[in-house]
Design an enzyme around this catalytic site. Structure first.
Site, short mmCIF file in Angstrom:
data_model
loop_
_atom_site.label_atom_id
_atom_site.label_comp_id
_atom_site.label_asym_id
_atom_site.label_seq_id
_atom_site.Cartn_x
_atom_site.Cartn_y
_atom_site.Cartn_z
N CYS A 26 0.83 -1.22 0.00
CA CYS A 26 0.00 0.00 0.00
C CYS A 26 0.86 1.26 0.00
O CYS A 26 1.69 1.47 0.89
CB CYS A 26 -0.92 -0.01 1.22
SG CYS A 26 -1.92 1.49 1.35
N ARG A 41 -0.03 4.60 2.99
CA ARG A 41 0.07 4.32 4.42
C ARG A 41 0.36 5.52 5.31
O ARG A 41 0.36 5.39 6.54
CB ARG A 41 1.12 3.23 4.66
CG ARG A 41 0.65 1.87 4.26
CD ARG A 41 1.72 0.83 4.53
NE ARG A 41 2.67 0.69 3.43
CZ ARG A 41 3.86 0.09 3.55
NH1 ARG A 41 4.25 -0.36 4.72
NH2 ARG A 41 4.67 -0.02 2.49
N TRP A 100 -9.19 5.69 -0.15
CA TRP A 100 -9.75 6.22 -1.39
C TRP A 100 -8.88 5.75 -2.55
O TRP A 100 -7.80 5.19 -2.34
CB TRP A 100 -9.81 7.76 -1.34
CG TRP A 100 -8.53 8.38 -0.88
CD1 TRP A 100 -7.38 8.54 -1.59
CD2 TRP A 100 -8.27 8.90 0.43
NE1 TRP A 100 -6.42 9.13 -0.81
CE2 TRP A 100 -6.94 9.36 0.44
CE3 TRP A 100 -9.04 9.02 1.60
CZ2 TRP A 100 -6.35 9.94 1.57
CZ3 TRP A 100 -8.45 9.58 2.72
CH2 TRP A 100 -7.13 10.04 2.71
N GLU A 141 -5.24 3.19 -10.37
CA GLU A 141 -5.88 1.89 -10.15
C GLU A 141 -7.03 1.70 -11.13
O GLU A 141 -7.28 0.61 -11.64
CB GLU A 141 -6.44 1.79 -8.72
CG GLU A 141 -5.38 1.88 -7.64
CD GLU A 141 -6.01 1.70 -6.26
OE1 GLU A 141 -6.36 2.71 -5.63
OE2 GLU A 141 -6.16 0.53 -5.83
#
Ligand code: ARG
Length: 359
Positions: free
Chosen positions: A65, A68, A235, A240
Site C-alpha cells: 500500500c 500508508r 480512497w 488503479e
C-alpha cells in the site's frame, strides 16, 4: 497452538502498549489476564483499544500500500458482537454510507467477530461494491475480474442484468450456513461518470466507476487472533482505475477504443498510442472524481505522501517494509522516488492477509 497464540499475543501487546505509552505495570497486568483467558478458553478477546490500534498497525504494515501515511487516521468500527447475517449486512450498509460520506471518503474498517472453532464469518465479495462480469457468446460483458463471483451470485438467486456496470449484491455467510444475498440500496451507491476535460467524445464511452474501494475478502490478523470478515477502505489512486481497471487487456480493455477515437495509429507501436491513450484516460479519471468532489489521489502526490510516511517511520525508529513491485505506480513509475530504491518485503504483523475463496 496455544503456545504460538501466547507468543503472538504477547508480542503484539508489548509493541502496542509501548507505542501507546502504557506503563510496564499495565503491560504485565494485561499479559496475565490474557494468559489466563488463553489457557481457559483457547483464545482471548481484544480490548477496544487493542482492536483499534491493531487494525491501524495492520495498515501500517501493508507492504503493497502506497497510501500508508494515513494509517493512524483509520476509522475503526467494532461490530464483533453481531450474530446474524442480517445484522452483518446492515453493518455493511452502514460502512458504505459512513466511508463514502458523500464523496469526502473516510478510511474505515468494520470488524466482525473473530474466528473460533465454532464460529466463522465470511463476506464472499472481493470488494463491497464491484461490477458484475458475464461470459457471453459475444465476449465478456462488464468486469472480467468478477466472472466467477457473478456466476456464484446467479446460482444463489441473484438476477443478472447483463450490463457493463451492474453492482453485485452482498453475500454473507456464517459458519456453513447457506449464505445470505442482499442488493445494496441505490441511495448508498456513489459512482462517478468518467468524462475528459477536453475530449467531448469521451462521454460516449459510457464509462463510470464507483467511488470507494472496500476490500472485503482479506483476513485481519492481530496478536494471533484472526478476523475473517473485516472490510476496509481508503480512497482510490487514479491509476488503479485509469491504468488497470479500464486499461488491462484482461479487464475493461479500453485503450484500443480510446486510441482510435484520439485518431492515433493503433497499428504502430512506435506511435506510442497506448501511452497516449493511457495518459488521457487517467486524466479523465482524475478530472471526473475531482469535479464531483470525490476523494482521489494522483500517483505523484501519493508517492510524495509515501515518502513522508517513510520519513515518519524512520523518526519513530521503526523499520519500513514494502513490496516494490506493488508500490511503484503503473504509470510513469520512474517519475516517483519509489522506483529508485529497494524495499524490504518482510511481513510484519498485525497485517491483512489473503484467504481462500469460499466459492
Ligand atoms: N486496486 C483495487 C481496485 O482497483 C483497489 C485496491 C485498494 N485500493 C485503495 N486505494 N485502497 O479496485
Amino acid at each position: 497452538m496455544i503456545t504460538d497464540l501466547l507468543k503472538e499475543a504477547e508480542e503484539f501487546i508489548r509493541t502496542c502498549y509501548r507505542e501507546l505509552n502504557k506503563t510496564e505495570q499495565e503491560v504485565e497486568h494485561r499479559l496475565n489476564e490474557l494468559n489466563e483467558q488463553i489457557r481457559n478458553k483457547g483464545f482471548y478477546e481484544h480490548t477496544n483499544l487493542e482492536l483499534e490500534y491493531g487494525a491501524k498497525m495492520a495498515w501500517r504494515n501493508s507492504n503493497r500500500c502506497i497510501g500508508r501515511l494515513f494509517w493512524d487516521q483509520l476509522n475503526v468500527i467494532d461490530k464483533r458482537n453481531l450474530k446474524t447475517e442480517e445484522e452483518i449486512i446492515e453493518a455493511l450498509f452502514e460502512h458504505i454510507e459512513y466511508a463514502t460520506n458523500k464523496g469526502r471518503i473516510r478510511p474505515t474498517i468494520t470488524i466482525f467477530s473473530q474466528k473460533a472453532s465454532n464460529q466463522k464469518v465470511r463476506i464472499w465479495n472481493n470488494q463491497l461494491i464491484r461490477y458484475a462480469g458475464y461470459k457471453t457468446e459475444h465476449g465478456v460483458l462488464g468486469d472480467p475480474h468478477s466472472i466467477s463471483f457473478t456466476e456464484t451470485c446467479i446460482d444463489l438467486g441473484w438476477e443478472p442484468k447483463f450490463g457493463n456496470f451492474d453492482v453485485l449484491p452482498l453475500v454473507v455467510q456464517i459458519n456453513d450456513h447457506h449464505p445470505k444475498v442482499a442488493q445494496i440500496p441505490e441511495k448508498l451507491l456513489l459512482e462517478v461518470p468518467i468524462r475528459h476535460p477536453n475530449y467531448k467524445w469521451f462521454n460516449d464511452l459510457n464509462l463510470k466507476w464507483y467511488a470507494v474501494p472496500m476490500i472485503s475478502d482479506m483476513i485481519l490478523e492481530i496478536g494471533g487472533i484472526t478476523y475473517t470478515a473485516a472490510p476496509f477502505n481508503g480512497w482510490y489512486m487514479g491509476t488503479e482505475i485509469g491504468a488497470r481497471n479500464f486499461a488491462d487487456e484482461s479487464r475493461y480493455n479500453m485503450l484500443p477504443q480510446i486510441g482510435k477515437l484520439m485518431g492515433l495509429d493503433i497499428k504502430s507501436n512506435i506511435s506510442l498510442w497506448k501511452d497516449r491513450a493511457l495518459l488521457e484516460l487517467n486524466t479523465a479519471v482524475l478530472h471526473s472524481f475531482k469535479e464531483d468532489g470525490v476523494s482521489i489521489v494522483d500517483h505523484h502526490t501519493a508517492a510524495q505522501q509515501f515518502k513522508k510516511f517513510e520519513e515518519k517511520e524512520r523518526a519513530s525508529e521503526r523499520s519500513i517494509t514494502g513490496d516494490w513491485t506493488w508500490l511503484i505506480p503503473p504509470l510513469s513509475p520512474a517519475a516517483t522516488h519509489i522506483f529508485h530504491k529497494p524495499y524490504n518485503n518482510d511481513i510484519k504483523k498485525p497485517n491483512y492477509f489473503y484467504q481462500p475463496n469460499p466459492y
